[in-house]
Motif scaffolding. Structure first.
Motif, short mmCIF file in Angstrom:
data_model
loop_
_atom_site.label_atom_id
_atom_site.label_comp_id
_atom_site.label_asym_id
_atom_site.label_seq_id
_atom_site.Cartn_x
_atom_site.Cartn_y
_atom_site.Cartn_z
N SER A 80 0.86 -1.13 0.09
CA SER A 80 -0.11 0.04 -0.07
C SER A 80 0.86 1.21 -0.03
O SER A 80 2.15 1.08 0.24
CB SER A 80 -1.15 0.10 1.27
OG SER A 80 -0.20 -0.02 2.35
N GLU A 130 0.75 5.86 0.09
CA GLU A 130 0.12 7.33 -0.09
C GLU A 130 -0.36 7.67 -1.33
O GLU A 130 0.37 7.63 -2.45
CB GLU A 130 0.84 8.31 0.62
CG GLU A 130 0.09 9.37 1.09
CD GLU A 130 1.07 10.35 1.75
OE1 GLU A 130 0.50 11.77 1.96
OE2 GLU A 130 2.23 10.14 2.04
N VAL A 143 -5.09 6.67 1.08
CA VAL A 143 -4.26 5.39 0.92
C VAL A 143 -4.67 4.67 -0.54
O VAL A 143 -5.97 4.56 -0.38
CB VAL A 143 -4.09 4.55 2.06
CG1 VAL A 143 -3.41 3.18 1.81
CG2 VAL A 143 -3.60 5.43 3.48
N HIS A 155 -4.37 0.77 -2.09
CA HIS A 155 -3.94 -0.61 -1.54
C HIS A 155 -3.85 -1.48 -2.77
O HIS A 155 -5.01 -1.50 -3.43
CB HIS A 155 -4.76 -0.96 -0.52
CG HIS A 155 -4.18 -2.42 -0.05
ND1 HIS A 155 -3.24 -2.68 0.76
CD2 HIS A 155 -5.23 -3.75 -0.19
CE1 HIS A 155 -3.32 -4.15 0.90
NE2 HIS A 155 -4.22 -4.76 0.48
#
Length: 951
Positions: A606, A608, A632, A634
């Motif tokens: 994951s 930012e 975020v 992922h």
């Protein structure tokens, strides 16, 4: 003999002691065995008498000791021989006689005799043609030992060659053909030799040797005009002492140089040949250019017989010593050592030194066999030689070398100055050690060393160590070992502990850079050029993710993972099923033509959200599902991403991306391509977290543009406008086609929406957009009490990305048109009640319970700095006055504050006559809040700039 007769009686012959007179002999068989012992047995009664022998139809045989076949075997010879006394003792002399007159050559009878005159004539093959052989003088001493007799033996004659041809099978002939062919740059594959037609060759026999002059030998397979001139002698013991002149066919060269001088010594079976100002050439099978061709050198050679056949053994010779490099002279040899130097089309500067310590050249064998049987040892030194990288083998090697050191492939390689290269040629291959190459385009100190062999058929078996420039890396790792097989044109390369690299066009950062991997590659020729083909390889398997290794690849698949500045946890599995890298093309074209396919799996990764593309997408997706924007991104666990690189783009399918901060169940599926120039062409399947009105499970998004300037087209999507944090959406519209873009402004990135009509003539309901209508037409804030239809279109819609909520509210920009069709509303809200009461009081009427909006009113609106500005709203009050219209313009804040102006038609109320008369319009300013509005009259001289939208 058949018959013998004498002019004297038998008694006279018996009694004669000094002179027997003439004796006639018919059909005798005369046999002379050599070496000849002239000593005679003791004769009773004195020495041998004189006599004259007249011989008719004789058969004469001359035999050499140890040889089964006679030297001369001739029939039907008429001659006169005398035994007489001379100053040197008794002799046998033969009157001049023609032994053969235009006689057809018979290999079995005369070729051994001819071979004593011309050593190139073999003794074991067919010979054809005609010749004449005459003895002018023959004097054989009698009564002397052999050593003395052979010194006093006198024989002179002439050989007239009318037309004689023979195969080139003798040792001397094969060696001469080789030398002459090399001298004139010709192939040595001649099958016949000719003696010059109708030429007379004088010969003598003295001291046990047969001397000749002006023997001319032609080699028509090399050149019809080519003739070798020979003079010298051949001993009865087959020793040679010949002087030859080897002509030069090139007219310009003939003017500069005399014929090369050649001396032949040794024996017929093992001749030794020395050449002054000669040439040394060796050619590869089926190739025009020689392996090496040296001119103007002195050679010392000897023919020896090996189990494999006859070999011309050249004594150690220095061919070149710091001579200016001539690619023609050594192109074949250089091609087997440095193909790019040999094949360059431009002039190559530098010098060459070449010496052979051992050189064995097979004679008169099949060309392929000759190449296999050539044996040579020596040293080659190239001084300050550089050339462009052109051969497929070196282009592939340079790609690997550059990848290992994180550099671009060089265009030039340089042979290290004065590096002596020992080499051997054996079994059809050139073996070498210690050849060193430099690559100044990569690093001035970078030098690689090669060892191994290249076949004359250009097959390759080389070992190369590719050094690592990084000093720290050199401590941890040895040079990458590279084994090259295949051919020069189509090499196969196996690399141990190498580096696999795919680079981005014009960028230092690679797409993939994996160290410590074993690779198998080959070079293919295609219609578009050479391609380095990498065999399928697994680069990672559940390996800890290192962004430095695959950042370029991730940037084209998941930009936010690649560009994150924080530590990324997780693992990666990466396998390449197909890689085809063009070589020998301009650097900026490599990535446009590269082809690659593989699979990538990211485990628990994951990052930012930072890229403009995903910031835009996440904003749209979050609002579409009524969620807050996530920070975020992922990558869904164990999702295998199939990708390929072609035409300068990375195509992928099966990528799944989750947004846990929006919703754990929100997973987007992506397919499409991102260009190496960062252009985008993606199709996204975005799920609905809750069913929309159409009942579909997902909405399709098409993303184009670039990673930094994306364009997002959504089909049958949902537009959600949320103007203030925590409040319900100001507007929510389903099943609308939307086109989003991104702009970089001084204030940051802005998500933009292309002009769009959201709905037309749609029944007005609270679900449709109560909050938005409340801001545009604050007097209609309670839609539950409003009836009618509306149309709404947006001309601009701009939302800041990557900012806090307060900045977001201030930064939203929106403008458009709201068309109101037959709208009526009850006066339930405080603002509307206040307004109706004010208008009713002006007209002396009771307050109305219904307000109507002028039919098809076109209201323009704009959102800036947290406020909604409107203009063009007109309200009617039919219960007060049929033609009474109130115009509204101004703004409503997201915080419910009011700042707008009402323009009401002015009236004069005549209470006596109970009549209403028109007067100048009256303007009112409405401030306060929606729940507590404040209405104040604006005097005629008061400015109203505060109502305008700030610039």
């Amino acid at each position: 003999m058949q018959r013998i007769a004498s002019q004297q009686s038998l008694l006279q012959l018996w009694l004669a002691s000094t002179d027997l007179g003439a004796i006639e002999i018919e059909q005798p068989q005369l046999i002379l065995d050599l070496p000849f012992d002239g000593q005679l047995p003791e004769r009773q009664g004195g020495s041998l008498p004189n006599f004259t022998a007249v011989v008719k139809d004789a058969r004469a045989i001359v035999r050499m000791a140890g040889q089964e076949e006679p030297l001369i075997d001739v029939d039907d010879v008429d001659m006169t021989a005398r035994v007489e006394k001379s100053e040197e003792g008794r002799i046998v002399s033969v009157d001049p006689v023609v032994l053969f007159d235009r006689r057809a050559v018979s290999a079995a009878k005369v070729n051994r005799l001819l071979r004593l005159i011309d050593p190139t004539i073999p003794d074991d093959s067919d010979i054809s043609g005609e010749f004449t052989l005459a003895l002018n003088e023959l004097r054989v001493p009698l009564g002397l030992p052999y050593d003395e007799a052979k010194k006093k033996l006198t024989c002179e004659g002439r050989l007239v060659v009318h037309q004689i041809s023979t195969a080139v099978t003798s040792q001397t002939g094969q060696a001469l053909v080789r030398v002459v062919a090399d001298l004139n740059g010709k192939q040595a594959a001649t099958e016949a030799m000719h003696l010059a037609r109708d030429t007379e060759i004088l010969f003598q026999v003295r001291d046990g040797r047969l001397h000749h002059q002006e023997l001319r030998i032609g080699l028509p397979d090399i050149d019809p005009a080519l003739q070798i001139t020979s003079s010298g002698s051949i001993g009865m013991d087959q020793t040679l002492d010949l002087a030859l002149e080897l002509p030069r066919l090139d007219e310009a060269l003939r003017q500069k140089k005399a014929p090369a001088r050649c001396r032949v010594t040794g024996t017929l079976s093992n001749p030794r040949i020395t050449v002054e100002d000669g040439s040394l050439v060796f050619r590869q099978p089926d190739r025009q250019e020689p392996m090496f061709a040296a001119d103007g050198i002195d050679l010392d050679m000897q023919v020896e017989t090996f189990p494999s056949g006859r070999v011309l053994v050249v004594k150690p010779v220095e061919v070149f010593k710091q001579r200016r490099l001539n690619l023609v002279a050594a192109s074949g040899l250089l091609k087997l050592l440095s193909p790019d130097v040999a094949e360059t089309q431009r002039e190559v500067n530098g010098e060459i030194s070449l010496a052979f310590s051992r050189l064995q050249i097979p004679l008169m064998t099949d060309r392929d066999e000759a190449a296999k049987q050539l044996h040579a040892e020596g040293t080659l030194t190239l001084h300050q030689i550089a050339s462009h990288v052109q051969s497929p083998m070196w282009q592939a090697l340079m790609t690997m070398l550059a990848d290992i050191n994180g550099q671009q492939p060089p265009r030039i390689h340089r042979l290290v100055a004065d590096a002596e290269i020992p080499f051997q040629i054996r079994d059809g291959r050139l073996h070498h050690e210690g050849m060193r190459f430099g690559f100044p385009d990569i690093d001035e100190e970078l030098v690689i060393t090669t060892r191994g062999s290249i076949g004359l058929d250009e097959t390759v078996d080389l070992h190369v160590d590719l050094p690592r420039l990084d000093k720290a890396l050199r401590k941890d790792k040895k040079p990458a070992h590279c084994h090259i097989t295949g051919t020069i044109a189509n090499p196969r390369i196996h690399v141990e502990d190498g580096t696999f690299v795919l680079r981005e066009q014009g960028r230092e950062q690679p797409i993939i850079a994996v160290d410590g991997v074993d690779l198998d590659m080959l070079v293919e020729e295609t219609d578009t050029g050479r391609v380095l083909v990498v065999a399928p390889v697994e680069l990672f398997k559940n390996t800890k993710l290192d962004l430095a290794v695959v950042s370029g690849l991730l940037k084209l698949l998941a930009p936010d993972v690649a560009e994150t500045e924080r530590r990324v946890t997780g693992e990666i599995t990466l396998a390449m099923t197909k890689v085809r890298i063009p070589i020998g093309v301009d650097r900026d074209q490599v990535l446009q033509k590269v082809e690659a396919e593989g699979t990538l799996t990211l485990h628990e990764v994951s990052a930012e959200v930072k890229s403009p593309m995903w910031q835009s997408l996440i904003r749209v997706i979050a609002e579409m599902n009524g969620k807050k924007t996530s920070n975020v991104i992922h990558l869904v666990e164990e999702s295998e991403i199939h990708f390929r690189v072609a035409d300068g783009r990375l195509y992928h399918a099966g990528q799944k991306i989750g947004f846990p901060e929006i919703d754990p169940d929100l997973v987007i599926t992506s397919r499409g391509s991102i260009g190496l120039d960062e252009s985008v062409d993606l199709d996204l399947e975005v799920p609905w977290l809750s069913k929309n009105k159409s009942g579909r499970d997902s909405v399709q998004c098409h993303v184009t543009g670039t990673i930094f300037q994306p364009s997002i087209a959504m089909q049958n999507g949902r537009l959600v406008v949320r103007l203030k944090d925590g409040d319900k959406a100001a507007l929510s519209v389903d099943n609308v086609n939307l086109n989003f873009g991104l702009e970089e402004t001084e204030r940051g990135r802005m998500l933009t929406l292309a002009p769009v009509t959201l709905f037309e003539n749609q029944r007005l309901t609270p679900e449709l957009g109560e909050e938005l209508f409340h801001l545009i037409a604050p007097t209609l804030s309670d839609l539950a009490s409003v009836q009618g239809e509306v149309s709404l279109s947006l001309e601009t819609f701009r939302v800041p990305l990557g900012v806090g909520q307060s900045e977001l509210e201030k930064g939203i920009e929106m403008s458009g048109r709201l068309q109101l069709h037959q709208i009526s509303a009850s006066t339930k809200t405080p603002l509307l009640q206040t307004m109706v009461k004010m208008v009713a009081d002006m007209h002396g009427k009771p307050a109305s319970e219904v307000v109507r909006v002028v039919e098809d009113a076109d209201v323009r609106f704009r959102v800036r700095n947290g406020r909604m500005y409107h203009e063009g709203l007109r309200l009617g009050f039919p219960e007060i006055a049929a033609e009474l219209l109130v115009a509204s313009k101004g703004s409503v804040g997201f915080d419910q504050t009011l700042d707008f102006e009402l323009e009401v038609p002015g009236v004069l109320l005549d209470k006596k006559a109970l009549e209403i008369k028109k007067a100048a319009p009256v303007r009112f300013r409405v401030t306060g809040t929606v729940d507590q509005p404040v209405v104040t009259e604006i005097k005629s001289d008061e400015k109203t700039t505060q109502l305008k939208e700030p610039t």
